[in-house]
Design a protein around this motif. Structure first.
Motif, PDB file in Angstrom:
ATOM      1  N   VAL A  64      54.987 -66.877 -35.377  1.00 48.78           N
ATOM      2  CA  VAL A  64      55.236 -67.821 -36.462  1.00 48.78           C
ATOM      3  C   VAL A  64      54.039 -67.792 -37.405  1.00 48.78           C
ATOM      4  O   VAL A  64      52.910 -67.560 -36.988  1.00 48.78           O
ATOM      5  N   ARG A  65      54.303 -68.012 -38.691  1.00 45.80           N
ATOM      6  CA  ARG A  65      53.219 -68.038 -39.683  1.00 45.80           C
ATOM      7  C   ARG A  65      53.104 -69.435 -40.275  1.00 45.80           C
ATOM      8  O   ARG A  65      54.102 -70.065 -40.589  1.00 45.80           O
ATOM      9  N   PHE A  72      51.055 -76.113 -34.096  1.00 38.86           N
ATOM     10  CA  PHE A  72      50.823 -74.689 -34.345  1.00 38.86           C
ATOM     11  C   PHE A  72      49.406 -74.346 -33.899  1.00 38.86           C
ATOM     12  O   PHE A  72      48.459 -75.070 -34.191  1.00 38.86           O
ATOM     13  N   VAL A  73      49.292 -73.222 -33.175  1.00 38.75           N
ATOM     14  CA  VAL A  73      47.978 -72.691 -32.788  1.00 38.75           C
ATOM     15  C   VAL A  73      47.960 -71.220 -33.172  1.00 38.75           C
ATOM     16  O   VAL A  73      48.844 -70.454 -32.770  1.00 38.75           O
ATOM     17  N   SER A  74      46.959 -70.828 -33.960  1.00 38.36           N
ATOM     18  CA  SER A  74      46.872 -69.429 -34.387  1.00 38.36           C
ATOM     19  C   SER A  74      46.559 -68.531 -33.197  1.00 38.36           C
ATOM     20  O   SER A  74      46.028 -68.987 -32.178  1.00 38.36           O
ATOM     21  N   ASP A  75      46.884 -67.253 -33.348  1.00 34.97           N
ATOM     22  CA  ASP A  75      46.672 -66.288 -32.259  1.00 34.97           C
ATOM     23  C   ASP A  75      45.209 -66.199 -31.843  1.00 34.97           C
ATOM     24  O   ASP A  75      44.910 -66.018 -30.670  1.00 34.97           O
ATOM     25  N   ASP A  76      44.291 -66.360 -32.822  1.00 37.74           N
ATOM     26  CA  ASP A  76      42.861 -66.279 -32.489  1.00 37.74           C
ATOM     27  C   ASP A  76      42.279 -67.647 -32.090  1.00 37.74           C
ATOM     28  O   ASP A  76      41.099 -67.749 -31.773  1.00 37.74           O
ATOM     29  N   SER A 123      48.548 -67.657 -41.501  1.00 40.91           N
ATOM     30  CA  SER A 123      47.981 -67.480 -40.164  1.00 40.91           C
ATOM     31  C   SER A 123      49.112 -67.278 -39.161  1.00 40.91           C
ATOM     32  O   SER A 123      50.060 -68.060 -39.116  1.00 40.91           O
ATOM     33  N   ALA A 124      48.999 -66.232 -38.350  1.00 43.39           N
ATOM     34  CA  ALA A 124      50.011 -65.954 -37.320  1.00 43.39           C
ATOM     35  C   ALA A 124      49.643 -66.692 -36.049  1.00 43.39           C
ATOM     36  O   ALA A 124      48.466 -66.827 -35.707  1.00 43.39           O
TER      37      ALA A 124
END
Length: 168
Positions: free
Chosen positions: A106-107, A73-77, A50-51
């Motif tokens: 970041v992934r 971390f928070v995904s782009d969506d 997840s990006a």
């Protein structure tokens, strides 16, 4: 020139050496394989994880090495949020350096047992090479120790057979 003959190893010495040889091989193989697994895990994460954006909240510094970042971390969506994520990055942060701001691109590794995020510049191949080299180094060291022990013991036995007294 005075030649001294080697002293044969006693029972305790032989047990110690022949116990340490496989332990050395197992120890270095385990560390090496864990580094290889880390490298391949990073490769898979960089390809399909997840990006999103990593926000550092704390840094943990070792005694000799640089500091590691841990954060959120928070995904782009916005669908994936993870706390306590470790960041693997090509840029090292030193002790006393201020925490950087949010890092985009970041992934996140999808393995829930080890929440780890990787920046695009992280060298997964470097981890694989280090792990393989560590495992090979252990085999080489253990083999050298075994060969050296066998040579030493055979020379000591030959000296005793020739009637020479081993050095004390």
């Amino acid at each position: 020139m005075h030649s001294t003959s080697p002293k044969p190893m006693g029972c305790v010495g032989r047990v110690f050496v022949w116990t340490m040889i496989p332990l050395l091989m197992l120890f270095t193989a385990a560390i090496g394989l864990s580094l290889v697994a880390e490298g391949f895990g990073a490769r898979d994460t960089l390809a399909a994880g997840s990006a999103g954006t990593f926000t550092p909240l704390e840094q943990k510094c070792g005694h000799r090495s640089g500091c590691a970042l841990r954060g959120t971390f928070v995904s782009d969506d916005g669908a994936v949020t993870a706390q306590g994520v470790d960041l693997r990055d090509a840029v090292e942060i030193g002790r006393g350096d201020p925490l950087p701001g949010p890092i985009a691109g970041v992934r996140l590794d999808t393995d829930a047992s080890r929440p780890t995020a990787y920046t695009a510049d992280y060298s997964w191949a470097g981890a694989v090479v280090k792990g393989a080299a560590f495992a090979v180094m252990g085999v080489v060291l253990a083999t050298g120790l075994a060969v050296g022990t066998v040579i030493h013991q055979s020379r000591a036995r030959a000296a005793v057979d020739r009637g020479q007294h081993p050095t004390r």
